[in-house]
Design a protein around this motif. Structure first.
Motif, PDB file in Angstrom:
ATOM      1  N   LEU A 134       0.831  -1.205   0.000  1.00 38.15           N
ATOM      2  CA  LEU A 134       0.000   0.000   0.000  1.00 38.15           C
ATOM      3  C   LEU A 134       0.864   1.252   0.000  1.00 38.15           C
ATOM      4  O   LEU A 134       0.500   2.270  -0.608  1.00 38.15           O
ATOM      5  N   ASP A 135       2.014   1.189   0.629  1.00 43.42           N
ATOM      6  CA  ASP A 135       2.927   2.344   0.638  1.00 43.42           C
ATOM      7  C   ASP A 135       3.459   2.627  -0.767  1.00 43.42           C
ATOM      8  O   ASP A 135       3.654   3.787  -1.136  1.00 43.42           O
ATOM      9  N   ASP A 136       3.700   1.567  -1.541  1.00 38.21           N
ATOM     10  CA  ASP A 136       4.142   1.766  -2.923  1.00 38.21           C
ATOM     11  C   ASP A 136       3.102   2.546  -3.718  1.00 38.21           C
ATOM     12  O   ASP A 136       3.431   3.460  -4.483  1.00 38.21           O
ATOM     13  N   LEU A 137       1.848   2.162  -3.577  1.00 36.85           N
ATOM     14  CA  LEU A 137       0.779   2.851  -4.305  1.00 36.85           C
ATOM     15  C   LEU A 137       0.636   4.296  -3.829  1.00 36.85           C
ATOM     16  O   LEU A 137       0.533   5.227  -4.635  1.00 36.85           O
ATOM     17  N   LYS A 138       0.645   4.483  -2.540  1.00 36.23           N
ATOM     18  CA  LYS A 138       0.462   5.822  -1.978  1.00 36.23           C
ATOM     19  C   LYS A 138       1.584   6.768  -2.404  1.00 36.23           C
ATOM     20  O   LYS A 138       1.374   7.975  -2.561  1.00 36.23           O
ATOM     21  N   ALA A 139       2.773   6.226  -2.629  1.00 39.08           N
ATOM     22  CA  ALA A 139       3.943   7.063  -2.943  1.00 39.08           C
ATOM     23  C   ALA A 139       4.051   7.414  -4.419  1.00 39.08           C
ATOM     24  O   ALA A 139       4.904   8.227  -4.797  1.00 39.08           O
ATOM     25  N   TYR A 140       3.189   6.844  -5.271  1.00 37.18           N
ATOM     26  CA  TYR A 140       3.359   7.053  -6.709  1.00 37.18           C
ATOM     27  C   TYR A 140       3.198   8.525  -7.107  1.00 37.18           C
ATOM     28  O   TYR A 140       2.292   9.203  -6.653  1.00 37.18           O
ATOM     29  N   LYS A 141       4.070   8.996  -8.003  1.00 37.65           N
ATOM     30  CA  LYS A 141       4.008  10.377  -8.492  1.00 37.65           C
ATOM     31  C   LYS A 141       4.199  10.409 -10.006  1.00 37.65           C
ATOM     32  O   LYS A 141       4.994   9.652 -10.570  1.00 37.65           O
ATOM     33  N   VAL A 142       3.475  11.313 -10.642  1.00 34.63           N
ATOM     34  CA  VAL A 142       3.681  11.618 -12.056  1.00 34.63           C
ATOM     35  C   VAL A 142       4.851  12.594 -12.159  1.00 34.63           C
ATOM     36  O   VAL A 142       5.025  13.474 -11.308  1.00 34.63           O
ATOM     37  N   VAL A 143       5.672  12.446 -13.196  1.00 40.55           N
ATOM     38  CA  VAL A 143       6.835  13.305 -13.390  1.00 40.55           C
ATOM     39  C   VAL A 143       6.672  14.117 -14.670  1.00 40.55           C
ATOM     40  O   VAL A 143       6.425  13.546 -15.740  1.00 40.55           O
ATOM     41  N   GLU A 144       6.778  15.443 -14.555  1.00 34.26           N
ATOM     42  CA  GLU A 144       6.839  16.271 -15.763  1.00 34.26           C
ATOM     43  C   GLU A 144       8.281  16.277 -16.259  1.00 34.26           C
ATOM     44  O   GLU A 144       9.203  16.534 -15.491  1.00 34.26           O
ATOM     45  N   ARG A 145       8.471  15.994 -17.537  1.00 38.32           N
ATOM     46  CA  ARG A 145       9.810  15.924 -18.100  1.00 38.32           C
ATOM     47  C   ARG A 145       9.960  16.895 -19.269  1.00 38.32           C
ATOM     48  O   ARG A 145       8.990  17.214 -19.953  1.00 38.32           O
ATOM     49  N   GLU A 146      11.196  17.351 -19.469  1.00 38.73           N
ATOM     50  CA  GLU A 146      11.483  18.202 -20.617  1.00 38.73           C
ATOM     51  C   GLU A 146      11.263  17.395 -21.891  1.00 38.73           C
ATOM     52  O   GLU A 146      11.777  16.286 -22.037  1.00 38.73           O
ATOM     53  N   PRO A 147      10.487  17.919 -22.838  1.00 39.77           N
ATOM     54  CA  PRO A 147      10.270  17.147 -24.060  1.00 39.77           C
ATOM     55  C   PRO A 147      11.546  16.995 -24.874  1.00 39.77           C
ATOM     56  O   PRO A 147      12.459  17.828 -24.791  1.00 39.77           O
ATOM     57  N   ILE A 148      11.608  15.925 -25.642  1.00 37.57           N
ATOM     58  CA  ILE A 148      12.698  15.718 -26.596  1.00 37.57           C
ATOM     59  C   ILE A 148      12.274  16.372 -27.906  1.00 37.57           C
ATOM     60  O   ILE A 148      11.356  15.892 -28.579  1.00 37.57           O
ATOM     61  N   CYS A 149      12.878  17.479 -28.263  1.00 37.30           N
ATOM     62  CA  CYS A 149      12.502  18.207 -29.476  1.00 37.30           C
ATOM     63  C   CYS A 149      13.713  18.374 -30.388  1.00 37.30           C
ATOM     64  O   CYS A 149      14.821  18.657 -29.922  1.00 37.30           O
ATOM     65  N   GLY A 150      13.504  18.187 -31.660  1.00 35.52           N
ATOM     66  CA  GLY A 150      14.542  18.394 -32.655  1.00 35.52           C
ATOM     67  C   GLY A 150      13.918  18.805 -33.971  1.00 35.52           C
ATOM     68  O   GLY A 150      12.687  18.774 -34.128  1.00 35.52           O
TER      69      GLY A 150
END
Length: 585
Positions: A269-285
Motif C-alpha cells: 500500500l505504501d508503494d501505491l500511496k507514494a506514486y508520483k507523475v513526473v513532468e519531463r522536458e520534451p525531446i525536441c529536434g
C-alpha cells in the motif's frame, strides 16, 4: 491564398480518390500467435473535420472523445474519456491498471507527463533470475504478481485534468461509467485475441468476465457489462485519484498482486500511496522545416525517433518512393538508433542519459556517414555521443505489446498525443475484483543484471521506471504552429512505426490514413524486418542484394495520426486495427 493553403485544398478535395487507403492482402498469422496478433485489415477512408478530431484504437472510445469535445471539453478531457473507454473495449492493451506517456500542446509550448509504472520498494535487480542465476522464461515472469508495477495512468489523467481540463472531472468519466453499466458488444478483435490467449483463464475473475462456462471466449456481439469497473470509476469520479492509490481499490490491487499462488509480487500500500507523475522536458529536434517533439527517458521512443529522422535528413527522402531504396535507409537508420538505445537509455533517475548528445545534429550526421547506400552494415555498434557523463550502461530488450495510442486536437488548438499500456497483451493476466487488469510492466526491465561485466542500465531497481519504446509525438511547422499529432502501439516496433508514418506525412506528403497504412519496415539492430502480407515482400530481393538479412514478420502497428490543415483536420487510423478518426464539424 498561400501555396500551402492551395496544396491542402487540393489534397483534401481529391483525397477520397487520390489518397484512398492502400489495398493489400490480409496479414499472415504468426507461427506462434501472440495476444496482439493481427486480425486482418479493415479498409478505411480519409477523414476530415473542421472543429476538432480524435483518433483512437476503438470506435466506442473515439466516440466518447468526440462526445466530450462536442460538449466543449479540452483535448485532455477527451483523452480521459477515451482512455477509460479503452479500458473496457480494448482491455488487452491499456487501462487504469497500467501506465502512459502524454505529450501535450497548449498552443504555445509542449509539455510531457510521465505516468510510467514503477518498481515496488522491495524490488531487486535479481527479480527475474531463476534459481540457477539465469533469466527466467518470459511468460514464467509475466504471469502473476511478480511482473506488476505500480500503475500510473489514473494519477496521470488527474494531473493533466487539473492543469488543462475544462469540463468537470465527473463529466469526463461519465461515458466510460455509462458503458461499463450498460455494456458493449464484444468486437471481433477482442474475441480473436481471447481465443488465442493461453494464460488469462487461470485467473478466476478474468475467466468469469471474459469466458463462458465451457472455457470458450464470449462470442462476438455478446454484451459485456462490467459493474465492478463502473463502481471503481464512480469512486474515482467522486473522490479523485487518491481513491485509487489508497483505500479499498488499493487494497484490492495489493491483494491481487501478492496472492498469486505460484508467482506472487511484493507491492505494498505504501508503494501505491507514494506514486508520483513526473513532468519531463520534451525531446525536441528539427526535421526539414519541422520541429518534432516526443517523450524523454525512461521512454526511448523520443530519442530513437529523433535519431532516425536526423539520419534520414541527410538524404532526399522526398525523392524516393516507398520501396527497397527507402527501406534500406530506414532500416540502417534504425540499426544505429537501436544500438544507442540499448546502451544509453534507461530511467534518468538512476542513469545519466546523454540525451543532448544522442540527438545532437553533428553526432547524427556522423552516424549517417556510416551508412553505405549499396551495402547494409549488419549489426551496428553504439556511438560515442558528445556531452557524456559517467553512467551505468548495458543493453536490454524490454518491449511492450499490450499498448494503445490516441491523438486528439480540440477546437482551441490544444493537442494530446498519448500512448498507454499494460505491456503484454492482457498484462500480467491478473484481474482485480475492482474490474480491471493489472500490467506486467516490470518485464520491460532487463532480466539480466550485468552485461560484459558492466551493470545493465535498464536492470530492475526499487522505485525505478522501466525503459519504454512508446513514442507519442507532436509536430510543429516552421512557424511553431501545430502540424501533426502521431503515435502508435507495438512494443519496440513503435519506434519504426512512428518514424515511417512521419516520413510518409512530412516527406512524401501523404495524408495520415495512407501514411499509417504504408508497409512497415525497419530494423531493431538485427534483421531488416519487412511486413509480411504486404507489397514490402517484393522489396526482399533488392535488400538482400545489399547484404541485408531480411525477415518477413507480422507488424501489427496502430498508427493514429492527425494533420492540421488550413481547412480543417485530416485524420487516419491504422487499417490493421479497429480504430477510427472522427470529430465534429
Amino acid at each position: 491564398m498561400t501555396a500551402r493553403d492551395l496544396n491542402w485544398r487540393i489534397l483534401v478535395g481529391l483525397g477520397l480518390l487520390a489518397t484512398a487507403p492502400m489495398t493489400s492482402p490480409a496479414l499472415a498469422q504468426p507461427v506462434a500467435p501472440s495476444p496482439e496478433a493481427p486480425t486482418g485489415r479493415t479498409a478505411k477512408s480519409i477523414e476530415t473535420t473542421t472543429k476538432d478530431m480524435v483518433a483512437a484504437a476503438n470506435p466506442l472510445a473515439a466516440q466518447a472523445g468526440r462526445e466530450i469535445l462536442a460538449a466543449g471539453g479540452s483535448a485532455v478531457d477527451a483523452a480521459i474519456a477515451v482512455q477509460l473507454v479503452l479500458n473496457l473495449v480494448e482491455p488487452q492493451s491499456s487501462g487504469i491498471g497500467g501506465g502512459a506517456f502524454m505529450v501535450f500542446w497548449d498552443g504555445k509550448s509542449v509539455t510531457t507527463l510521465d505516468g510510467r509504472e514503477t518498481a515496488p520498494a522491495a524490488a531487486k535487480p535479481e527479480r527475474f533470475l531463476g534459481p540457477d542465476g539465469k533469466p527466467m522464461k518470459f511468460y514464467d515472469a509475466v504471469v502473476g504478481g511478480r511482473s506488476v508495477g505500480v500503475p500510473g495512468t489514473v494519477r496521470l489523467l488527474e494531473t493533466a485534468h487539473t492543469r488543462w481540463g475544462k469540463l468537470p472531472w465527473k463529466q469526463v468519466m461519465e461515458p466510460a461509467i455509462r458503458l461499463a453499466e450498460d455494456g458493449f458488444a464484444i468486437s471481433p478483435r477482442l474475441n480473436g485475441l481471447l481465443s488465442q490467449e493461453t494464460y488469462l483463464q487461470n485467473n478466476a475473475v478474468a475467466r468469469a468476465y471474459f469466458y463462458e462456462a465451457d472455457g470458450k471466449p464470449k462470442a462476438v456481439g455478446t454484451i459485456l457489462k462490467n459493474p465492478a469497473l463502473a463502481k471503481t470509476l464512480r469512486t474515482i469520479a467522486d473522490k479523485g485519484a487518491d481513491a485509487f492509490y489508497t483505500g479499498e481499490i488499493a487494497e484490492d490491487i495489493v491483494a491481487t498482486v501478492t496472492s498469486h499462488p505460484t508467482n506472487p509480487g511484493d507491492m505494498t500500500l505504501d508503494d501505491l500511496k507514494a506514486y508520483k507523475v513526473v513532468e519531463r522536458e520534451p525531446i525536441c529536434g528539427t526535421y526539414r522545416t519541422y520541429k518534432v517533439c516526443g517523450m524523454a527517458p525512461p521512454s526511448s521512443g523520443g530519442i530513437a525517433v529523433q535519431q532516425i529522422l536526423g539520419i534520414l535528413e541527410t538524404k532526399d527522402m522526398a525523392a524516393m518512393k516507398p520501396g527497397p531504396e527507402a527501406a534500406h535507409w530506414i532500416a540502417e537508420a534504425g540499426r544505429l538508433a537501436f544500438a544507442d538505445r540499448g546502451l544509453y537509455v534507461a530511467d534518468p533517475a538512476f542513469v545519466t542519459v546523454p540525451v543532448k548528445g544522442l540527438i545532437d545534429p553533428g553526432y547524427l550526421r556522423s552516424r549517417a556517414a556510416l551508412i553505405d547506400e549499396n551495402k547494409s552494415m549488419g549489426k551496428a555498434k553504439p556511438g560515442e555521443p558528445p556531452f557524456q557523463k559517467t553512467f551505468l550502461w548495458g543493453p536490454s530488450e524490454g518491449i511492450e505489446f499490450g499498448t494503445s495510442h490516441m491523438s486528439i486536437v480540440d477546437r482551441n488548438g490544444q493537442a494530446v498525443s498519448m500512448t498507454t499500456t499494460i505491456e503484454d497483451g492482457f498484462g500480467s493476466r491478473q484481474m482485480t475484483k475492482s474490474g480491471f487488469l493489472l500490467n506486467n510492466e516490470l518485464t520491460d526491465f532487463s532480466f539480466a543484471t550485468v552485461e560484459d561485466g558492466k551493470p545493465v542500465a535498464n536492470r530492475v531497481e526499487a522505485g525505478k521506471r522501466p525503459r519504454s519504446s512508446m513514442a507519442p509525438t507532436i509536430v510543429l511547422d516552421k512557424d511553431d504552429k501545430l502540424y501533426a499529432v502521431v503515435g502508435s502501439p507495438g512494443g519496440s516496433l513503435i519506434i519504426n512505426y512512428v518514424a515511417k508514418a512521419l516520413v510518409g506525412i512530412l516527406d512524401w506528403r501523404l495524408d495520415p490514413q495512407v501514411a499509417a497504412d504504408l508497409p512497415n519496415v525497419g530494423s531493431r539492430n538485427g534483421p531488416t524486418e519487412l511486413e509480411a502480407g504486404t507489397e514490402a515482400e517484393g522489396w526482399k530481393a533488392g535488400l538482400e542484394a545489399k547484404g541485408h538479412e531480411v525477415k518477413l514478420i507480422d507488424q501489427n502497428s496502430g498508427i493514429h495520426a492527425i494533420v492540421v490543415t488550413p481547412v480543417g483536420f485530416v485524420g487516419g487510423a491504422d487499417s490493421r486495427r479497429e480504430g477510427v478518426a472522427i470529430g465534429n464539424n
